[in-house]
Design an enzyme around this catalytic site. Sequence first.
Site, PDB file in Angstrom:
ATOM      1  N   ASP A   1     -49.212 -14.444 -22.103  1.00 53.12           N
ATOM      2  CA  ASP A   1     -50.395 -14.562 -22.972  1.00 53.12           C
ATOM      3  C   ASP A   1     -50.798 -16.032 -23.074  1.00 53.12           C
ATOM      4  O   ASP A   1     -49.973 -16.870 -23.467  1.00 53.12           O
ATOM      5  CB  ASP A   1     -50.080 -14.021 -24.368  1.00 53.12           C
ATOM      6  CG  ASP A   1     -49.756 -12.538 -24.325  1.00 53.12           C
ATOM      7  OD1 ASP A   1     -50.661 -11.747 -24.008  1.00 53.12           O
ATOM      8  OD2 ASP A   1     -48.589 -12.188 -24.571  1.00 53.12           O
TER       9      ASP A   1
ATOM     10  N   GLU B   1     -39.875  -6.452 -22.465  1.00 58.82           N
ATOM     11  CA  GLU B   1     -41.298  -6.322 -22.831  1.00 58.82           C
ATOM     12  C   GLU B   1     -41.366  -5.686 -24.219  1.00 58.82           C
ATOM     13  O   GLU B   1     -40.723  -4.669 -24.453  1.00 58.82           O
ATOM     14  CB  GLU B   1     -42.015  -5.450 -21.785  1.00 58.82           C
ATOM     15  CG  GLU B   1     -43.432  -5.028 -22.128  1.00 58.82           C
ATOM     16  CD  GLU B   1     -44.373  -6.197 -22.399  1.00 58.82           C
ATOM     17  OE1 GLU B   1     -44.654  -6.973 -21.488  1.00 58.82           O
ATOM     18  OE2 GLU B   1     -44.822  -6.324 -23.574  1.00 58.82           O
TER      19      GLU B   1
ATOM     20  N   PHE C   1     -52.640  -8.119 -15.173  1.00 55.09           N
ATOM     21  CA  PHE C   1     -53.357  -9.276 -15.715  1.00 55.09           C
ATOM     22  C   PHE C   1     -53.846 -10.205 -14.621  1.00 55.09           C
ATOM     23  O   PHE C   1     -54.845 -10.908 -14.796  1.00 55.09           O
ATOM     24  CB  PHE C   1     -52.504  -9.996 -16.766  1.00 55.09           C
ATOM     25  CG  PHE C   1     -52.665  -9.367 -18.111  1.00 55.09           C
ATOM     26  CD1 PHE C   1     -51.962  -8.213 -18.431  1.00 55.09           C
ATOM     27  CD2 PHE C   1     -53.573  -9.869 -19.037  1.00 55.09           C
ATOM     28  CE1 PHE C   1     -52.139  -7.582 -19.649  1.00 55.09           C
ATOM     29  CE2 PHE C   1     -53.759  -9.249 -20.260  1.00 55.09           C
ATOM     30  CZ  PHE C   1     -53.037  -8.107 -20.572  1.00 55.09           C
ATOM     31  N   GLU C   2     -53.158 -10.199 -13.500  1.00 52.28           N
ATOM     32  CA  GLU C   2     -53.657 -10.994 -12.366  1.00 52.28           C
ATOM     33  C   GLU C   2     -54.982 -10.399 -11.880  1.00 52.28           C
ATOM     34  O   GLU C   2     -55.951 -11.129 -11.644  1.00 52.28           O
ATOM     35  CB  GLU C   2     -52.614 -10.980 -11.243  1.00 52.28           C
ATOM     36  CG  GLU C   2     -53.026 -11.825 -10.052  1.00 52.28           C
ATOM     37  CD  GLU C   2     -51.890 -12.020  -9.057  1.00 52.28           C
ATOM     38  OE1 GLU C   2     -50.866 -11.319  -9.166  1.00 52.28           O
ATOM     39  OE2 GLU C   2     -52.053 -12.878  -8.174  1.00 52.28           O
TER      40      GLU C   2
ATOM     41  N   ASP D   1     -53.408 -17.340 -14.851  1.00 55.91           N
ATOM     42  CA  ASP D   1     -54.792 -17.425 -14.376  1.00 55.91           C
ATOM     43  C   ASP D   1     -55.600 -18.345 -15.303  1.00 55.91           C
ATOM     44  O   ASP D   1     -56.821 -18.342 -15.237  1.00 55.91           O
ATOM     45  CB  ASP D   1     -55.438 -16.031 -14.320  1.00 55.91           C
ATOM     46  CG  ASP D   1     -55.550 -15.401 -15.689  1.00 55.91           C
ATOM     47  OD1 ASP D   1     -54.709 -15.709 -16.547  1.00 55.91           O
ATOM     48  OD2 ASP D   1     -56.488 -14.595 -15.908  1.00 55.91           O
TER      49      ASP D   1
ATOM     50  N   THR E   1     -50.466  -8.193 -10.366  1.00 57.14           N
ATOM     51  CA  THR E   1     -50.131  -7.551 -11.640  1.00 57.14           C
ATOM     52  C   THR E   1     -51.438  -7.166 -12.333  1.00 57.14           C
ATOM     53  O   THR E   1     -52.521  -7.611 -11.941  1.00 57.14           O
ATOM     54  CB  THR E   1     -49.336  -8.495 -12.560  1.00 57.14           C
ATOM     55  OG1 THR E   1     -50.235  -9.499 -13.044  1.00 57.14           O
ATOM     56  CG2 THR E   1     -48.163  -9.149 -11.849  1.00 57.14           C
TER      57      THR E   1
ATOM     58  N   LYS F   1     -56.904 -20.151 -28.118  1.00 58.70           N
ATOM     59  CA  LYS F   1     -57.346 -21.021 -29.221  1.00 58.70           C
ATOM     60  C   LYS F   1     -56.304 -22.080 -29.543  1.00 58.70           C
ATOM     61  O   LYS F   1     -55.107 -21.794 -29.564  1.00 58.70           O
ATOM     62  CB  LYS F   1     -57.583 -20.174 -30.481  1.00 58.70           C
ATOM     63  CG  LYS F   1     -58.760 -19.252 -30.337  1.00 58.70           C
ATOM     64  CD  LYS F   1     -59.006 -18.488 -31.618  1.00 58.70           C
ATOM     65  CE  LYS F   1     -60.147 -17.510 -31.395  1.00 58.70           C
ATOM     66  NZ  LYS F   1     -60.042 -16.323 -32.231  1.00 58.70           N
TER      67      LYS F   1
HETATM   68  C1  LIG Z   1     -50.788 -11.108 -20.696  1.00 55.14           C
HETATM   69  S1  LIG Z   1     -49.546  -9.901 -20.608  1.00 55.14           S
HETATM   70  C2  LIG Z   1     -49.019  -9.948 -18.900  1.00 55.14           C
HETATM   71  C3  LIG Z   1     -48.275  -8.724 -18.486  1.00 55.14           C
HETATM   72  C4  LIG Z   1     -47.831  -8.699 -17.012  1.00 55.14           C
HETATM   73  N1  LIG Z   1     -46.871  -9.749 -16.719  1.00 55.14           N
HETATM   74  C5  LIG Z   1     -49.017  -8.792 -16.091  1.00 55.14           C
HETATM   75  O1  LIG Z   1     -49.159  -9.818 -15.407  1.00 55.14           O
HETATM   76  O2  LIG Z   1     -49.794  -7.818 -16.031  1.00 55.14           O
HETATM   77  C6  LIG Z   1     -48.171 -10.667 -21.418  1.00 55.14           C
HETATM   78  C7  LIG Z   1     -47.102  -9.671 -21.830  1.00 55.14           C
HETATM   79  O3  LIG Z   1     -45.987 -10.370 -22.348  1.00 55.14           O
HETATM   80  C8  LIG Z   1     -45.449  -9.627 -23.435  1.00 55.14           C
HETATM   81  N2  LIG Z   1     -44.700 -10.579 -24.265  1.00 55.14           N
HETATM   82  C9  LIG Z   1     -45.175 -11.703 -24.854  1.00 55.14           C
HETATM   83  N3  LIG Z   1     -44.211 -12.352 -25.493  1.00 55.14           N
HETATM   84  C10 LIG Z   1     -43.074 -11.630 -25.313  1.00 55.14           C
HETATM   85  C11 LIG Z   1     -41.742 -11.796 -25.753  1.00 55.14           C
HETATM   86  N4  LIG Z   1     -41.376 -12.832 -26.502  1.00 55.14           N
HETATM   87  N5  LIG Z   1     -40.842 -10.859 -25.413  1.00 55.14           N
HETATM   88  C12 LIG Z   1     -41.206  -9.795 -24.638  1.00 55.14           C
HETATM   89  N6  LIG Z   1     -42.456  -9.586 -24.195  1.00 55.14           N
HETATM   90  C13 LIG Z   1     -43.382 -10.500 -24.532  1.00 55.14           C
HETATM   91  C14 LIG Z   1     -46.669  -9.017 -24.103  1.00 55.14           C
HETATM   92  O4  LIG Z   1     -46.336  -7.861 -24.843  1.00 55.14           O
HETATM   93  C15 LIG Z   1     -47.563  -8.702 -22.906  1.00 55.14           C
HETATM   94  O5  LIG Z   1     -47.361  -7.385 -22.435  1.00 55.14           O
END
Ligand SMILES: C[S@@+](CC[C@H](N)C(=O)[O-])C[C@H]1O[C@@H](n2cnc3c(N)ncnc32)[C@H](O)[C@@H]1O
Length: 228
Positions: free
Chosen positions: A133, A83, A209-210, A169, A207, A137
């Site tokens: 993520d 992360e 974000f879920e 989601d 989670t 867009k």
């Molecule tokens: C939308 S959040 C979801 C977090 C968690 N999985 C949840 O469901 O609550 C996406 C996470 O992926 C991490 N992330 C995105 N691309 C990444 C990468 N290439 N390497 C490590 N972390 C990454 C971001 O920092 C962010 O915390």
Amino acid sequence: MNEQPHRPIRSFVMRTGRMTSGQARALEDLWPRYGVEYSPAPLSFDALFGRQAPRTLEIGFGNGEHLAALAVAHPERDYFGVEVHRPGVGHLLMLAATNNLSNIRASSHDAVEVLREQIAPGTLDEVLVLFPDPWHKKRHHKRRLIQPPFVELVASRLASGGVFRLATDWEPYAQQMLEVLSDARALFENLSPTGNWMPRPEERAPTRFEKRGTRLGHGVWDLAFRRS
Ligand SMILES: C[S@@+](CC[C@H](N)C(=O)[O-])C[C@H]1O[C@@H](n2cnc3c(N)ncnc32)[C@H](O)[C@@H]1O
């Protein structure tokens, strides 16, 4: 004219984000116990965990609640989380120490580079990408993690029979995931009984974000593919 140095398209932007004093302390005190520094050389998981056990990698674990819960529930497995958001890494380290876990390690580097450089081919039993993520867009779609080159990289790091689990989601991204993984049929078999989505795993503690998606009235799409 100066040439611009080549910059890879990343799936994240570094946010400064507020770090609590507990998270900052955890990063300082617990990193030697649980942290894995980035270096472009393959890791030995056996040496890292001091044993041989089935290995799960979670990419983008957010605040780590889900990964820590898995490590508590399955002491017979080892868990490696990657992360880039430092407060989230600090949070995971706090959870690891509070639960006195010995089967968890964390990296705070770009997971694409970690996969490519630090994880040897065929060494993972499970890879989790939960609520990545969505980059809503159109001009940002290129930042989405789940694209053919990434899926091929994951496939190469999974052992035969290993499982790639995903959830989102955001329906258009769910469709993209299904399409990209279905197109990789030489590498992966869809485990869905209906040929598309999986039932939501009962074991998964929602989670962050879920929960956010549910609050916003979004659906949840789960996928699972087995490495052939
Ligand atoms: C939308 S959040 C979801 C977090 C968690 N999985 C949840 O469901 O609550 C996406 C996470 O992926 C991490 N992330 C995105 N691309 C990444 C990468 N290439 N390497 C490590 N972390 C990454 C971001 O920092 C962010 O915390």
